[in-house]
Design an enzyme around this catalytic site. Structure first.
Site, PDB file in Angstrom:
ATOM      1  N   CYS A   2       9.455  44.969  43.945  1.00 42.88           N
ATOM      2  CA  CYS A   2       9.953  44.592  45.253  1.00 42.88           C
ATOM      3  C   CYS A   2       9.428  45.588  46.288  1.00 42.88           C
ATOM      4  O   CYS A   2       9.338  46.780  46.030  1.00 42.88           O
ATOM      5  CB  CYS A   2      11.469  44.562  45.353  1.00 42.88           C
ATOM      6  SG  CYS A   2      12.239  43.400  44.244  1.00 42.88           S
ATOM      7  N   ARG A  27       3.716  44.947  44.997  1.00 43.53           N
ATOM      8  CA  ARG A  27       4.941  45.412  44.333  1.00 43.53           C
ATOM      9  C   ARG A  27       5.765  44.259  43.764  1.00 43.53           C
ATOM     10  O   ARG A  27       6.738  44.481  43.027  1.00 43.53           O
ATOM     11  CB  ARG A  27       5.799  46.205  45.330  1.00 43.53           C
ATOM     12  CG  ARG A  27       5.108  47.419  45.897  1.00 43.53           C
ATOM     13  CD  ARG A  27       6.010  48.127  46.878  1.00 43.53           C
ATOM     14  NE  ARG A  27       7.187  48.640  46.222  1.00 43.53           N
ATOM     15  CZ  ARG A  27       7.275  49.822  45.639  1.00 43.53           C
ATOM     16  NH1 ARG A  27       6.240  50.619  45.652  1.00 43.53           N
ATOM     17  NH2 ARG A  27       8.387  50.213  45.070  1.00 43.53           N
ATOM     18  N   TRP A  74      10.164  40.976  43.265  1.00 45.07           N
ATOM     19  CA  TRP A  74       9.861  40.823  41.838  1.00 45.07           C
ATOM     20  C   TRP A  74      11.208  40.569  41.198  1.00 45.07           C
ATOM     21  O   TRP A  74      12.059  41.459  41.141  1.00 45.07           O
ATOM     22  CB  TRP A  74       9.215  42.095  41.286  1.00 45.07           C
ATOM     23  CG  TRP A  74       8.729  41.946  39.882  1.00 45.07           C
ATOM     24  CD1 TRP A  74       7.538  41.439  39.481  1.00 45.07           C
ATOM     25  CD2 TRP A  74       9.428  42.318  38.680  1.00 45.07           C
ATOM     26  NE1 TRP A  74       7.455  41.466  38.113  1.00 45.07           N
ATOM     27  CE2 TRP A  74       8.588  41.994  37.596  1.00 45.07           C
ATOM     28  CE3 TRP A  74      10.671  42.882  38.420  1.00 45.07           C
ATOM     29  CZ2 TRP A  74       8.959  42.222  36.270  1.00 45.07           C
ATOM     30  CZ3 TRP A  74      11.040  43.111  37.104  1.00 45.07           C
ATOM     31  CH2 TRP A  74      10.187  42.778  36.043  1.00 45.07           C
ATOM     32  N   ASN A 100      15.511  46.895  47.113  1.00 49.10           N
ATOM     33  CA  ASN A 100      14.604  47.084  45.973  1.00 49.10           C
ATOM     34  C   ASN A 100      15.360  47.911  44.948  1.00 49.10           C
ATOM     35  O   ASN A 100      15.732  49.047  45.227  1.00 49.10           O
ATOM     36  CB  ASN A 100      13.345  47.827  46.452  1.00 49.10           C
ATOM     37  CG  ASN A 100      12.493  48.321  45.292  1.00 49.10           C
ATOM     38  OD1 ASN A 100      12.512  47.743  44.212  1.00 49.10           O
ATOM     39  ND2 ASN A 100      11.746  49.376  45.524  1.00 49.10           N
ATOM     40  N   GLY A 101      15.633  47.330  43.790  1.00 49.82           N
ATOM     41  CA  GLY A 101      16.371  48.067  42.758  1.00 49.82           C
ATOM     42  C   GLY A 101      17.290  47.133  42.008  1.00 49.82           C
ATOM     43  O   GLY A 101      17.137  45.907  42.069  1.00 49.82           O
ATOM     44  N   GLU A 495      -6.229  50.853  25.761  1.00 51.22           N
ATOM     45  CA  GLU A 495      -6.315  50.593  27.201  1.00 51.22           C
ATOM     46  C   GLU A 495      -7.172  49.354  27.492  1.00 51.22           C
ATOM     47  O   GLU A 495      -6.829  48.537  28.357  1.00 51.22           O
ATOM     48  CB  GLU A 495      -6.874  51.842  27.905  1.00 51.22           C
ATOM     49  CG  GLU A 495      -7.099  51.727  29.397  1.00 51.22           C
ATOM     50  CD  GLU A 495      -5.850  51.393  30.211  1.00 51.22           C
ATOM     51  OE1 GLU A 495      -4.746  51.355  29.666  1.00 51.22           O
ATOM     52  OE2 GLU A 495      -6.009  51.142  31.411  1.00 51.22           O
ATOM     53  N   LYS A 499      -5.805  46.093  29.496  1.00 51.11           N
ATOM     54  CA  LYS A 499      -6.469  45.579  30.709  1.00 51.11           C
ATOM     55  C   LYS A 499      -6.752  44.091  30.562  1.00 51.11           C
ATOM     56  O   LYS A 499      -6.471  43.315  31.453  1.00 51.11           O
ATOM     57  CB  LYS A 499      -7.798  46.306  30.980  1.00 51.11           C
ATOM     58  CG  LYS A 499      -7.747  47.692  31.552  1.00 51.11           C
ATOM     59  CD  LYS A 499      -7.233  47.817  32.948  1.00 51.11           C
ATOM     60  CE  LYS A 499      -5.752  47.952  32.989  1.00 51.11           C
ATOM     61  NZ  LYS A 499      -5.127  49.183  32.831  1.00 51.11           N
ATOM     62  N   GLU A 502      -3.402  41.882  30.525  1.00 49.17           N
ATOM     63  CA  GLU A 502      -2.550  41.789  31.710  1.00 49.17           C
ATOM     64  C   GLU A 502      -3.166  40.980  32.857  1.00 49.17           C
ATOM     65  O   GLU A 502      -2.438  40.459  33.688  1.00 49.17           O
ATOM     66  CB  GLU A 502      -2.069  43.163  32.192  1.00 49.17           C
ATOM     67  CG  GLU A 502      -3.081  44.035  32.854  1.00 49.17           C
ATOM     68  CD  GLU A 502      -2.489  45.364  33.321  1.00 49.17           C
ATOM     69  OE1 GLU A 502      -1.336  45.399  33.761  1.00 49.17           O
ATOM     70  OE2 GLU A 502      -3.215  46.377  33.251  1.00 49.17           O
ATOM     71  N   HIS A 518      -5.911  47.606   6.881  1.00 45.73           N
ATOM     72  CA  HIS A 518      -4.510  47.642   6.428  1.00 45.73           C
ATOM     73  C   HIS A 518      -3.727  46.428   6.936  1.00 45.73           C
ATOM     74  O   HIS A 518      -2.502  46.447   6.915  1.00 45.73           O
ATOM     75  CB  HIS A 518      -3.852  48.949   6.879  1.00 45.73           C
ATOM     76  CG  HIS A 518      -4.519  50.154   6.301  1.00 45.73           C
ATOM     77  ND1 HIS A 518      -4.436  50.476   4.968  1.00 45.73           N
ATOM     78  CD2 HIS A 518      -5.324  51.085   6.869  1.00 45.73           C
ATOM     79  CE1 HIS A 518      -5.148  51.569   4.733  1.00 45.73           C
ATOM     80  NE2 HIS A 518      -5.697  51.962   5.883  1.00 45.73           N
ATOM     81  N   LYS A 617       3.325  46.228  40.519  1.00 47.01           N
ATOM     82  CA  LYS A 617       2.633  47.505  40.402  1.00 47.01           C
ATOM     83  C   LYS A 617       3.547  48.632  39.929  1.00 47.01           C
ATOM     84  O   LYS A 617       3.271  49.288  38.945  1.00 47.01           O
ATOM     85  CB  LYS A 617       1.979  47.855  41.735  1.00 47.01           C
ATOM     86  CG  LYS A 617       1.188  49.154  41.732  1.00 47.01           C
ATOM     87  CD  LYS A 617      -0.068  49.024  40.915  1.00 47.01           C
ATOM     88  CE  LYS A 617      -0.900  50.296  40.903  1.00 47.01           C
ATOM     89  NZ  LYS A 617      -1.856  50.292  39.795  1.00 47.01           N
TER      90      LYS A 617
HETATM   91  O1  M6R Z   1       2.953  54.057  38.010  1.00 44.64           O
HETATM   92  P1  M6R Z   1       2.901  54.370  36.559  1.00 44.64           P
HETATM   93  O2  M6R Z   1       1.636  55.041  36.162  1.00 44.64           O
HETATM   94  O3  M6R Z   1       4.104  55.136  36.066  1.00 44.64           O
HETATM   95  O4  M6R Z   1       2.921  52.959  35.836  1.00 44.64           O
HETATM   96  C1  M6R Z   1       2.980  52.855  34.449  1.00 44.64           C
HETATM   97  C2  M6R Z   1       2.690  51.449  34.007  1.00 44.64           C
HETATM   98  O5  M6R Z   1       3.633  50.559  34.535  1.00 44.64           O
HETATM   99  C3  M6R Z   1       1.295  50.982  34.423  1.00 44.64           C
HETATM  100  O6  M6R Z   1       0.306  51.829  33.936  1.00 44.64           O
HETATM  101  C4  M6R Z   1       1.029  49.556  33.909  1.00 44.64           C
HETATM  102  O7  M6R Z   1       0.964  49.546  32.516  1.00 44.64           O
HETATM  103  C5  M6R Z   1      -0.251  48.991  34.518  1.00 44.64           C
HETATM  104  N1  M6R Z   1      -0.024  47.650  34.964  1.00 44.64           N
HETATM  105  C6  M6R Z   1      -1.386  48.961  33.559  1.00 44.64           C
HETATM  106  O8  M6R Z   1      -2.534  48.475  34.131  1.00 44.64           O
END
Ligand code: M6R
Length: 622
Positions: A2, A27, A74, A100-101, A495, A499, A502, A518, A617
């Site tokens: 949010c 956000r 969100w 927001n929260g 990672e 990527k 997501e 395994h 984000k």
């Molecule tokens: O702001 P932060 O680095 O604490 O965020 C952590 C994760 O939410 C963030 O890295 C998330 O996994 C990303 N969408 C990955 O691309």
């Protein structure tokens, strides 16, 4: 999660709110809305979906309407429809707010408020807060029977009464019809800052919605509120104690938050990595003496040298950077190290002995789980450092000290340049701690010299854009991918998989390559893409063996290899090369083609890579 923005000044509020919401859309983008204070009434416009949908229903701009609040959501409580969209008005129609929260005890409060005669329209926790403020305001009495003050102090008082009853997190902007000359902002657990211009104020979740109007701001701390009026602003706690806030200069610039010709922020941020890393390393490396200077923690380094154990804690991409950090601390500083998901660490009963150093890694500096893990570590007496990007963020302020990434804003939901900078900072830290223990000057000099050369090497990878796009094109219709690496490249495999999933919504798994046999090898079918990170390193021969195992079962290999490695060619259906570098620094290079592969696959599949479905984000909820 949010975004909130609020304007109080002399200019037309509507365009400022709209522009601010567009900047904050990363956000959350489930629904959006604004409330404008016009002719002593609230005019509310809200809709499900993106800010573009909101823009369509907004009226013509009225220059005389100079106060308003806005929100991009969100969803947590209640589906993302128009009724649940913010702003929310209380049952008396006098209070309107954006939030927001999460209000954790909203269920109990809602039941009580209904008994007291309040009506509800939405399924949200936020409406409970609006009604709670409205209830105290209308009743002019708190639960102890204490009477409210008169005039607009009553508005402030009602906000305080309500905030003292709730559990949870909030960044809030609130208006009251009876007090058109007052706007209140409050914060706990979710970010909120107040931009202070000439005769104007902008509340926002982050600086991107403020920077166009002013570069001066105050950052609220938890349990603090600000009352803005034509006479100025006052800051106090929610228990009504005055607090002095320091005016800070916002460090980001407008061009940093513009697309500047790129199609997406993710694409821009991938491309920015060479420059971002240069800024991150700049002034911090003394190659000649094999030393690292990290201003934020310099005066603690003597104590840190005595660290007996390091715990790295983070979420998502930052957690992957943490695993690289674990290997670096072990290898270079010879300090026992482990990596914890912040969301798990916070609820365990972790053992934090004397001499434990906890390092929290977070791009946004607002991630709720990481914040809670920090609290947990602090309660147990650990020294906590932050490796954070957003200056002045909650994590930056909650940790004992820290190192900023210095890479400018990261706006794309998929984290890219933050990963490489997090790894770079952890590398510097491991080298400096190593130097203070037993890493030789020669070894440190070699590593630091090589680290300084990484940005140029990333540029060479970026030059392969067309070839990487073609590989994405050839494989984008495959719904299951594997990412495999060993040693320092194992976290990179994790990672790469994150990527891809997501933003392209392709199912992907990242694994240490040797774990295949395994179990996961059972997944291999004809033409299943398996991305191997097989650069020249101590386990090179082993990973060639793993590649063969996959090819023998019909899998297709996309291989990230070292430039000039001719031997690898027969093992690769598709080959991407990265310049040679030391094993410890390879993640800084090998991750880049994986970011590019994911980006292209997602774009080719027609997805909005900057706003992937169901994500936001900064994850400021549990
Ligand atoms: O702001 P932060 O680095 O604490 O965020 C952590 C994760 O939410 C963030 O890295 C998330 O996994 C990303 N969408 C990955 O691309």
């Amino acid at each position: 999660m949010c975004g909130i923005v609020a304007y109080f000044g002399k200019k037309a509020a509507q365009p400022i709110l709209l522009e601010g919401l567009k900047r904050l859309e990363y956000r959350g983008y489930d629904s959006a809305g604004v409330a404008l204070l016009k002719d002593n009434q609230f005019e509310i416009y809200k809709t499900s979906g993106r800010i573009a949908n909101l823009e369509e229903i907004l009226p013509e701009v009225d220059q005389q309407t100079t106060i308003g609040i806005g929100h991009t959501r969100w969803a947590t409580h209640g589906e993302p429809n128009t009724i649940n969209a913010h702003p929310h008005v209380d049952y008396t129609g006098k209070i309107v707010l954006v939030h927001n929260g999460i209000i954790e005890n909203y269920g109990t409060l809602k039941k009580w408020l209904i008994k007291e005669g309040c009506q509800f329209k939405s399924d949200t926790d936020t409406e409970v807060l609006a009604n709670l403020i409205g209830y105290f305001y209308a009743r002019s009495q708190n639960r102890n029977g204490d009477a409210a003050p008169k005039g607009c102090d009553r508005f402030e008082w009602a906000v305080q009464q309500a905030l003292n009853e709730i559990y949870g997190t909030y960044g809030l902007a609130i208006l009251c019809l009876d007090c058109p000359g007052v706007m209140i902002g409050a914060k706990k657990g979710s970010p909120l800052m107040l931009g202070i211009g000439k005769n104007e104020y902008v509340f926002a979740s982050d600086a991107s919605a403020i920077i166009e109007h002013t570069s001066q701001a105050i950052y609220l701390s938890d349990n603090e509120m600000v009352c803005v009026s034509n006479e100025g602003f006052t800051t106090k706690t929610i228990t009504n104690k005055t607090v002095e806030k320091e005016l800070k200069e916002i460090e980001i610039s407008l061009d940093q938050i513009e697309l500047e010709g790129f199609d997406h922020y993710m694409q821009k941020e991938i491309a920015e990595q060479p420059e971002a890393l240069r800024t991150c390393l700049n002034g911090r490396i003394d190659v000649k003496n094999g030393r690292v200077i990290l201003g934020g923690i310099q005066n603690m380094l003597r104590d840190l040298t005595r660290t007996k154990r390091v715990i790295l804690t983070a979420c998502g991409t930052a957690w992957h950077a943490g695993i690289v950090g674990e290997f670096l601390f072990e290898q270079l500083a010879r300090i026992p190290c482990e990596v914890e998901y912040a969301s798990e660490f916070r609820y365990r009963n972790p053992i934090v002995e004397e001499g434990t150093l906890v390092i929290a890694i977070s791009q946004s500096g607002e991630t709720a789980d990481t914040l809670a893990a920090i609290e947990q570590a602090k309660e147990r007496g650990a020294t906590v450092l932050g490796v954070v990007n957003v200056v002045g963020s909650t994590i930056a302020r909650t940790t004992d000290a820290g190192v900023y990434l210095r890479i400018g804003p990261e706006i794309g939901v998929a984290s890219t340049k933050a990963f490489t900078a997090q790894v770079a900072v952890l590398t510097m830290l491991a080298i400096e701690l190593g130097r203070r223990r037993h890493l030789s000057a020669d070894a440190a000099q070699g590593l630091l010299k090589e680290l300084m050369g990484i940005p140029n090497k990333i540029e060479k990878i970026l030059d392969q854009n067309d070839a990487i796009k073609a590989i994405a094109q050839a494989n984008m219709n495959k719904e299951n991918w594997l990412f495999l690496g060993r040693g320092f490249n194992y976290p990179v495999a994790l990672e790469g998989a994150l990527k891809l999933k997501e933003i392209s919504y392709i199912h992907a798994e990242g694994l240490p390559a040797a774990e295949m046999k395994h179990g996961p090898i059972a997944l291999i079918t004809d033409y299943m893409p398996a991305v191997f990170i097989a650069t020249k390193c101590s386990q090179y021969e082993k990973i060639i063996g793993n590649i063969q195992e996959v090819r023998a079962r019909g899998g297709r290999t996309i291989v990230i290899a070292t430039e000039g490695d001719e031997d690898i060619k027969p093992h690769a259906d598709h080959l991407i090369t990265v310049p040679d570098t030391m094993e410890e620094l390879q993640p800084l290079l090998t991750v880049v083609p994986l970011q590019m592969l994911a980006y292209h696959a997602a774009v080719l599949r027609g997805h909005d890579v900057d706003k992937p479905r169901n994500l936001a984000k900064s994850v400021t909820v549990e």
